[in-house]
Design an enzyme around this catalytic site. Structure first.
Site, PDB file in Angstrom:
ATOM      1  N   CYS A  24      13.827  11.172   6.258  1.00  0.00           N
ATOM      2  CA  CYS A  24      14.082  10.687   7.610  1.00  0.00           C
ATOM      3  C   CYS A  24      15.544  10.918   7.985  1.00  0.00           C
ATOM      4  O   CYS A  24      15.880  10.968   9.159  1.00  0.00           O
ATOM      5  CB  CYS A  24      13.698   9.224   7.756  1.00  0.00           C
ATOM      6  SG  CYS A  24      14.250   8.226   6.396  1.00  0.00           S
ATOM      7  N   SER A  28       5.781   7.453  10.147  1.00  0.00           N
ATOM      8  CA  SER A  28       5.875   8.159  11.427  1.00  0.00           C
ATOM      9  C   SER A  28       6.030   7.192  12.597  1.00  0.00           C
ATOM     10  O   SER A  28       5.569   6.051  12.540  1.00  0.00           O
ATOM     11  CB  SER A  28       4.626   9.013  11.637  1.00  0.00           C
ATOM     12  OG  SER A  28       3.487   8.188  11.751  1.00  0.00           O
ATOM     13  N   GLU A  81      10.755   1.448  10.177  1.00  0.00           N
ATOM     14  CA  GLU A  81      11.776   2.476   9.951  1.00  0.00           C
ATOM     15  C   GLU A  81      11.067   3.810  10.083  1.00  0.00           C
ATOM     16  O   GLU A  81      10.149   4.104   9.323  1.00  0.00           O
ATOM     17  CB  GLU A  81      12.413   2.292   8.573  1.00  0.00           C
ATOM     18  CG  GLU A  81      13.790   2.915   8.474  1.00  0.00           C
ATOM     19  CD  GLU A  81      13.732   4.409   8.244  1.00  0.00           C
ATOM     20  OE1 GLU A  81      14.153   5.171   9.142  1.00  0.00           O
ATOM     21  OE2 GLU A  81      13.262   4.828   7.189  1.00  0.00           O
ATOM     22  N   GLU A 122      11.006  15.623  15.548  1.00  0.00           N
ATOM     23  CA  GLU A 122      11.098  15.619  14.093  1.00  0.00           C
ATOM     24  C   GLU A 122      10.119  16.633  13.509  1.00  0.00           C
ATOM     25  O   GLU A 122       8.938  16.626  13.841  1.00  0.00           O
ATOM     26  CB  GLU A 122      10.777  14.210  13.557  1.00  0.00           C
ATOM     27  CG  GLU A 122      10.962  14.112  12.064  1.00  0.00           C
ATOM     28  CD  GLU A 122      10.866  12.677  11.544  1.00  0.00           C
ATOM     29  OE1 GLU A 122       9.812  12.042  11.757  1.00  0.00           O
ATOM     30  OE2 GLU A 122      11.847  12.202  10.939  1.00  0.00           O
ATOM     31  N   LYS A 164       0.858  -1.189   0.000  1.00  0.00           N
ATOM     32  CA  LYS A 164       0.000   0.000   0.000  1.00  0.00           C
ATOM     33  C   LYS A 164       0.892   1.235   0.000  1.00  0.00           C
ATOM     34  O   LYS A 164       1.583   1.524   0.970  1.00  0.00           O
ATOM     35  CB  LYS A 164      -0.902   0.057   1.236  1.00  0.00           C
ATOM     36  CG  LYS A 164      -1.951   1.156   1.082  1.00  0.00           C
ATOM     37  CD  LYS A 164      -2.501   1.674   2.390  1.00  0.00           C
ATOM     38  CE  LYS A 164      -1.673   2.725   3.050  1.00  0.00           C
ATOM     39  NZ  LYS A 164      -1.524   4.000   2.297  1.00  0.00           N
ATOM     40  N   GLY A 212       3.984   3.776  13.393  1.00  0.00           N
ATOM     41  CA  GLY A 212       4.876   2.624  13.547  1.00  0.00           C
ATOM     42  C   GLY A 212       4.653   1.897  14.859  1.00  0.00           C
ATOM     43  O   GLY A 212       4.678   0.662  14.923  1.00  0.00           O
TER      44      GLY A 212
HETATM   45  P1  NAI Z   1       2.220   8.195   8.372  1.00  0.00           P
HETATM   46  O1  NAI Z   1       3.078   7.395   9.254  1.00  0.00           O
HETATM   47  O2  NAI Z   1       0.847   8.536   8.801  1.00  0.00           O
HETATM   48  O3  NAI Z   1       2.088   7.452   6.947  1.00  0.00           O
HETATM   49  C1  NAI Z   1       3.007   6.495   6.441  1.00  0.00           C
HETATM   50  C2  NAI Z   1       2.237   5.360   5.807  1.00  0.00           C
HETATM   51  O4  NAI Z   1       1.489   4.678   6.812  1.00  0.00           O
HETATM   52  C3  NAI Z   1       1.213   5.800   4.751  1.00  0.00           C
HETATM   53  O5  NAI Z   1       1.182   4.849   3.715  1.00  0.00           O
HETATM   54  C4  NAI Z   1      -0.089   5.772   5.523  1.00  0.00           C
HETATM   55  O6  NAI Z   1      -1.221   5.579   4.710  1.00  0.00           O
HETATM   56  C5  NAI Z   1       0.124   4.587   6.427  1.00  0.00           C
HETATM   57  N1  NAI Z   1      -0.718   4.583   7.626  1.00  0.00           N
HETATM   58  C6  NAI Z   1      -1.196   5.643   8.320  1.00  0.00           C
HETATM   59  N2  NAI Z   1      -1.928   5.227   9.360  1.00  0.00           N
HETATM   60  C7  NAI Z   1      -1.932   3.874   9.337  1.00  0.00           C
HETATM   61  C8  NAI Z   1      -2.524   2.854  10.145  1.00  0.00           C
HETATM   62  N3  NAI Z   1      -3.268   3.152  11.209  1.00  0.00           N
HETATM   63  N4  NAI Z   1      -2.292   1.565   9.824  1.00  0.00           N
HETATM   64  C9  NAI Z   1      -1.535   1.247   8.760  1.00  0.00           C
HETATM   65  N5  NAI Z   1      -0.977   2.152   7.960  1.00  0.00           N
HETATM   66  C10 NAI Z   1      -1.156   3.460   8.228  1.00  0.00           C
HETATM   67  O7  NAI Z   1       3.007   9.525   7.987  1.00  0.00           O
HETATM   68  P2  NAI Z   1       2.417  10.929   7.474  1.00  0.00           P
HETATM   69  O8  NAI Z   1       1.111  11.218   8.123  1.00  0.00           O
HETATM   70  O9  NAI Z   1       2.451  10.918   6.011  1.00  0.00           O
HETATM   71  O10 NAI Z   1       3.543  11.943   8.007  1.00  0.00           O
HETATM   72  C11 NAI Z   1       3.558  12.351   9.355  1.00  0.00           C
HETATM   73  C12 NAI Z   1       4.968  12.427   9.879  1.00  0.00           C
HETATM   74  O11 NAI Z   1       5.591  11.148   9.800  1.00  0.00           O
HETATM   75  C13 NAI Z   1       5.928  13.324   9.121  1.00  0.00           C
HETATM   76  O12 NAI Z   1       5.802  14.659   9.521  1.00  0.00           O
HETATM   77  C14 NAI Z   1       7.256  12.734   9.492  1.00  0.00           C
HETATM   78  O13 NAI Z   1       7.638  13.222  10.752  1.00  0.00           O
HETATM   79  C15 NAI Z   1       6.982  11.255   9.609  1.00  0.00           C
HETATM   80  N6  NAI Z   1       7.355  10.517   8.380  1.00  0.00           N
HETATM   81  C16 NAI Z   1       8.548   9.847   8.357  1.00  0.00           C
HETATM   82  C17 NAI Z   1       8.956   9.217   7.214  1.00  0.00           C
HETATM   83  C18 NAI Z   1      10.256   8.511   7.148  1.00  0.00           C
HETATM   84  O14 NAI Z   1      10.887   8.498   6.086  1.00  0.00           O
HETATM   85  N7  NAI Z   1      10.687   7.860   8.207  1.00  0.00           N
HETATM   86  C19 NAI Z   1       8.157   9.248   5.978  1.00  0.00           C
HETATM   87  C20 NAI Z   1       6.892   9.916   6.127  1.00  0.00           C
HETATM   88  C21 NAI Z   1       6.537  10.536   7.285  1.00  0.00           C
END
Ligand code: NAI
Ligand code: MG
Length: 496
Positions: free
Chosen positions: A285, A230, A251, A386, A176, A234
């Site tokens: 990240c 996030s 990660e 972050e 996904k 995670g």
């Molecule tokens: P997020 O963690 O919400 O989204 C990442 C992925 O997880 C997306 O595909 C999303 O649809 C999915 N997701 C969201 N909620 C979920 C759930 N309950 N169960 C399963 N999958 C789920 O990240 P978001 O909202 O895009 O960004 C928020 C913050 O996260 C950013 O400001 C940043 O701090 C961090 N982030 C870190 C990343 C990294 O490279 N480590 C990448 C993206 C965001």
């Protein structure tokens, strides 16, 4: 012109979501530009995709690994042919500048070539038995159906880190992509099918986290989970996966620091800090969000950093002269704004940027000024949390030891860097910085695909992507004993 409708790939067929719902993928540099209409999937689609992957696994696991690898290699070649087209698609949906999106596609090519090579290795071990006429070995077996949840900042590279090693190891996948960037992952999956991947081996289901991501994690027939995103999400994913004892690779974030010592080549350090902090608009990240500068060069470095940050060209990444693209969406801009306010309230000095951009050329996108805080306290929130935006905090330090202490004084531990000409200090930094990645005289970003990628503390849960770390995650060890003595030999007992 009506935007193109993209479908899910399940069991080799392009299908609409059972929900009947779709959503629009918008260009963050110009939200009037609709890139495509994507399926807003839910649990029913995930159930279909997992069933297809489970069925495909029974054949795919028996395909010799070098043959699986040939498909991955061919996919790498096709990606290279389509590099420019896919980079442009990615800049349109994600925002980062073309140079960087070309790099993102290239990272998938590199991963394809590296992992294709693994098809003729996947090394296990043979080892002596303690008993006569007995043979012992350890082999790598696939895990089964792997569920993958990806973020938007590397919309092709990160899915390639997950899919390609999983496939070469004989697993099947349900992925996904992030809701903001489904097209680049679609392009990767399309390339894999064009390269000859059999039906059902990779399934892509687009949609939002709670609707389409959570059911992957909860599904009883998904055997392993790989997530990047996030820390908040995670943590939940790790907890849910633990209930059914699923291997789960997380990660997450970083609060990466670049240390600049008095003896550093300051010209080089300045270029490194600008690239580390404002590359990908700070949305990596591994982004440098702290720069720890020794007192002797602190003011000089601050002046030069502020001068350069104020002159970075922010705009649409499709324009080759632009250096910094937009943030991914309204919410990320709101987060950056929130942290700028927190920084000011905490008493940090705002010396560059600090506002969303609202010139006419920025009117329809999520643009933010490259922002520099100086005189930041290493314990303050802008130096600890972050931000994931174009914001860097300058923290003064007394000496080398003090710099390492500040660098380590956060809950994250992904990337790190030090600029110095002193080889002794460089080696002490390699030993003493508590992070998964350390760069010497280079910024915090720039991972290569054949080295382990991941971090310590709240950054991850001990797994690594890239290189052999990925092979370790997508296989499980099986110990095999062959007794050719023709009699019962009991280990630990008949050894006298
Ligand atoms: P997020 O963690 O919400 O989204 C990442 C992925 O997880 C997306 O595909 C999303 O649809 C999915 N997701 C969201 N909620 C979920 C759930 N309950 N169960 C399963 N999958 C789920 O990240 P978001 O909202 O895009 O960004 C928020 C913050 O996260 C950013 O400001 C940043 O701090 C961090 N982030 C870190 C990343 C990294 O490279 N480590 C990448 C993206 C965001
Ligand atoms: Mg979220």
């Amino acid at each position: 012109m009506a935007a193109k409708i993209y479908k899910n790939l399940i069991g080799g067929e392009w299908v609409e979501s059972r929900s009947g719902q779709t959503y629009e993928n918008l260009n963050p540099a110009d939200t009037r530009d609709v890139i495509g209409v994507f399926q807003r999937s839910d649990k029913r689609d995930i159930d279909d995709a997992v069933a297809a992957a489970a069925q495909a696994f029974e054949k795919w696991r028996l395909v010799p690994a070098p043959k699986r690898a040939e498909i991955i290699y061919r996919a790498g070649q096709i990606l290279l042919e389509r590099k420019e087209e896919y980079a442009r698609d990615m800049t349109r949906e994600m925002g980062k500048v073309l140079k960087e999106t070309r790099g993102d596609v290239q990272e998938a090519v590199d991963t394809a070539y590296y992992m294709a090579g693994e098809g003729r290795r996947l090394l296990g071990a043979t080892t002596p038995s303690e008993l006569p006429s007995k043979f012992a070995m350890a082999v790598r077996m696939p895990v089964g159906v792997c569920g993958m949840i990806a973020p938007w900042n590397f919309p092709m590279a990160i899915p390639s880190w997950k899919l390609l090693p999983a496939l070469v190891c004989g697993n099947t996948c349900v992925i996904k992509p992030a809701e903001d960037t489904p097209l680049s992952t679609y392009n990767l999956v399309k390339t894999l099918t064009d390269a000859g991947l059999p039906k059902g081996v990779v399934n892509i289901v687009t949609g939002f986290g709670p609707d389409a991501g959570a059911p992957i994690v909860e599904h009883a027939k998904v055997n392993a989970i790989s997530f990047t995103g996030s820390s908040e999400v995670g943590r939940t994913i790790g907890e849910v996966a633990a209930r059914s004892f699923k291997p789960c690779s997380l990660e997450m974030g970083g609060k990466n620091a670049i240390i600049v010592l008095d003896d550093a080549n300051l010209d080089l350090a300045l270029e490194g800090v600008l690239w580390g902090a404002f590359g990908t608009t700070g949305q990596r990240c591994t982004a440098a969000s702290r720069v720890i500068v020794q007192k002797g060069v602190y003011r000089q470095f601050a002046d030069r950093l502020v001068y350069r940050a104020q002159r970075l060209k922010v705009g649409n990444g499709l324009d080759e002269s632009v250096e910094v693209g937009p943030q991914i969406n309204e919410q990320q801009v709101a987060t950056t704004e929130k942290y700028v306010k927190i920084g000011k309230d905490e008493g940090a000095k705002l010396e560059a940027g600090g506002k969303a951009l609202n010139k006419p050329e920025h009117a329809y996108g999520w643009f933010f000024e490259p922002t520099v805080f100086t005189d930041v306290d290493g314990k303050s929130r802008v130096a600890q949390e972050e931000i994931f935006g174009p914001v860097i905090s300058m923290i003064p330090c007394e000496n080398f030891d003090n710099a390492i202490e500040i660098s380590n004084g956060v809950n994250y531990g992904l990337s790190s860097a030090i600029y110095t000409k002193d080889v002794n200090r460089a080696f002490r930094a390699m030993r003493d910085i508590n992070a998964g990645i350390t760069y010497i005289n280079a910024p915090t970003i720039g991972a290569e695909v054949h080295l382990p990628f991941g971090g310590v503390k709240s950054t991850g849960n001990g797994h690594r992507e890239g290189g052999l770390g990925a092979i370790d995650f997508y296989t499980q060890w099986k110990a095999i004993y062959v007794d050719y003595s023709d009699k019962l030999q009991r280990a630990q007992i008949d050894t006298e």
